[in-house]
Design a protein around this motif. Structure first.
Motif, short mmCIF file in Angstrom:
data_model
loop_
_atom_site.label_atom_id
_atom_site.label_comp_id
_atom_site.label_asym_id
_atom_site.label_seq_id
_atom_site.Cartn_x
_atom_site.Cartn_y
_atom_site.Cartn_z
N GLN A 3 0.78 -1.06 -0.13
CA GLN A 3 -0.04 -0.14 -0.09
C GLN A 3 1.03 1.23 -0.21
O GLN A 3 1.74 1.43 1.04
CB GLN A 3 -0.93 0.20 1.29
N LEU A 4 0.60 2.02 -0.96
CA LEU A 4 1.48 3.27 -0.88
C LEU A 4 0.65 4.60 -0.17
O LEU A 4 -0.74 4.70 -0.40
CB LEU A 4 1.72 3.78 -2.44
N PRO A 5 1.47 5.39 0.40
CA PRO A 5 0.67 6.56 0.92
C PRO A 5 0.28 7.58 0.03
O PRO A 5 0.61 7.62 -1.16
CB PRO A 5 1.96 7.11 1.90
N PRO A 6 -0.90 8.44 0.45
CA PRO A 6 -1.25 9.39 -0.54
C PRO A 6 -0.35 10.40 -1.15
O PRO A 6 -0.44 10.88 -2.14
CB PRO A 6 -2.21 10.20 0.42
N GLU A 7 0.97 10.69 -0.17
CA GLU A 7 1.92 11.65 -0.80
C GLU A 7 2.79 10.87 -1.78
O GLU A 7 3.67 11.48 -2.37
CB GLU A 7 2.60 12.32 0.30
N ALA A 8 2.65 9.61 -2.22
CA ALA A 8 3.58 9.02 -2.93
C ALA A 8 3.29 9.36 -4.44
O ALA A 8 3.99 9.19 -5.30
CB ALA A 8 3.22 7.41 -3.09
N GLY A 9 2.09 10.06 -4.55
CA GLY A 9 1.64 10.51 -6.05
C GLY A 9 0.37 10.68 -6.43
O GLY A 9 -0.52 10.42 -5.57
N GLY A 10 0.04 10.83 -7.75
CA GLY A 10 -1.38 10.88 -8.23
C GLY A 10 -1.83 9.52 -8.56
O GLY A 10 -1.47 8.76 -9.51
N PHE A 11 -2.94 9.24 -7.63
CA PHE A 11 -3.78 8.27 -7.72
C PHE A 11 -5.06 8.32 -8.67
O PHE A 11 -5.65 7.42 -9.19
CB PHE A 11 -4.07 7.60 -6.47
N ASN A 12 -5.44 9.62 -8.84
CA ASN A 12 -6.99 9.98 -9.25
C ASN A 12 -6.83 10.11 -10.92
O ASN A 12 -7.72 10.14 -11.48
CB ASN A 12 -7.38 11.11 -8.63
N SER A 13 -5.77 10.29 -11.58
CA SER A 13 -5.86 10.32 -12.81
C SER A 13 -5.84 9.14 -13.78
O SER A 13 -5.78 9.45 -15.07
CB SER A 13 -4.62 11.06 -13.24
N GLY A 14 -6.20 8.01 -13.02
CA GLY A 14 -6.16 6.71 -13.88
C GLY A 14 -4.79 6.03 -14.07
O GLY A 14 -4.95 4.89 -13.53
N LEU A 15 -3.73 6.68 -14.29
CA LEU A 15 -2.86 6.07 -14.33
C LEU A 15 -1.81 6.58 -13.23
O LEU A 15 -1.74 7.90 -13.09
CB LEU A 15 -1.94 6.17 -15.40
N PHE A 16 -1.14 5.83 -12.24
CA PHE A 16 -0.50 6.36 -11.20
C PHE A 16 0.78 7.12 -11.49
O PHE A 16 1.40 6.28 -12.67
CB PHE A 16 -0.03 5.31 -10.05
N GLU A 17 1.19 8.26 -11.36
CA GLU A 17 2.35 8.76 -11.54
C GLU A 17 2.94 9.08 -10.12
O GLU A 17 2.35 10.00 -9.40
CB GLU A 17 2.19 10.02 -12.16
N PRO A 18 4.24 8.69 -9.97
CA PRO A 18 4.72 8.98 -8.61
C PRO A 18 5.41 10.23 -8.38
O PRO A 18 5.74 10.89 -9.46
CB PRO A 18 5.76 8.00 -8.16
N ASP A 19 5.24 10.90 -7.31
CA ASP A 19 5.63 12.28 -6.89
C ASP A 19 7.36 12.15 -6.90
O ASP A 19 7.69 11.31 -6.42
CB ASP A 19 5.59 12.82 -5.89
#
Length: 112
Positions: A3-19
């Motif tokens: 499980q990745l924390p919310p601050e790991a990156g964008g989860f809402n755009s369809g494709l995960f993109e890490p920060d």
């Protein structure tokens, strides 16, 4: 899957993109999990969904590809020392298949 924390990156755009800042300072386990998540959101073993041309005896890469796992991971995360760990996991077949080339997935790299 870790499980990745919310601050790991964008989860809402369809494709995960890490920060970038988060992943650079994250613990090894979370760096690897973030790289795997980004990768698996975009690529898969062509045997999963890619049409097969029986006459030509080859996959028809309708969603992009063939992609080389090593090239794709290195081009996305070339500034991280953990890249080799992820590439080794995928080359051992931990992505769910054992192929050396990958297909894009619906909504993946060919549709960006």
């Amino acid at each position: 899957m870790t499980q990745l924390p919310p601050e790991a990156g964008g989860f809402n755009s369809g494709l995960f993109e890490p920060d970038d800042d988060w992943i650079a300072s994250a613990p090894k386990e979370l760096q690897i999990a973030a790289m795997r998540r980004r990768f698996l959101d975009r690529y898969e073993d062509p045997a999963n969904e890619t049409p097969w041309d029986g006459e030509g005896k080859e996959y028809v890469f309708v969603w992009g590809g063939p992609y080389d796992p090593d090239d794709e991971i290195q081009s996305s995360f070339n500034n991280l020392s953990r890249v080799r760990d992820v590439i080794q996991q995928f080359s051992k077949g931990n992505r769910g298949g054992t192929c050396s080339s990958l297909s894009g997935v619906i909504g993946g790299p060919s549709e960006l």
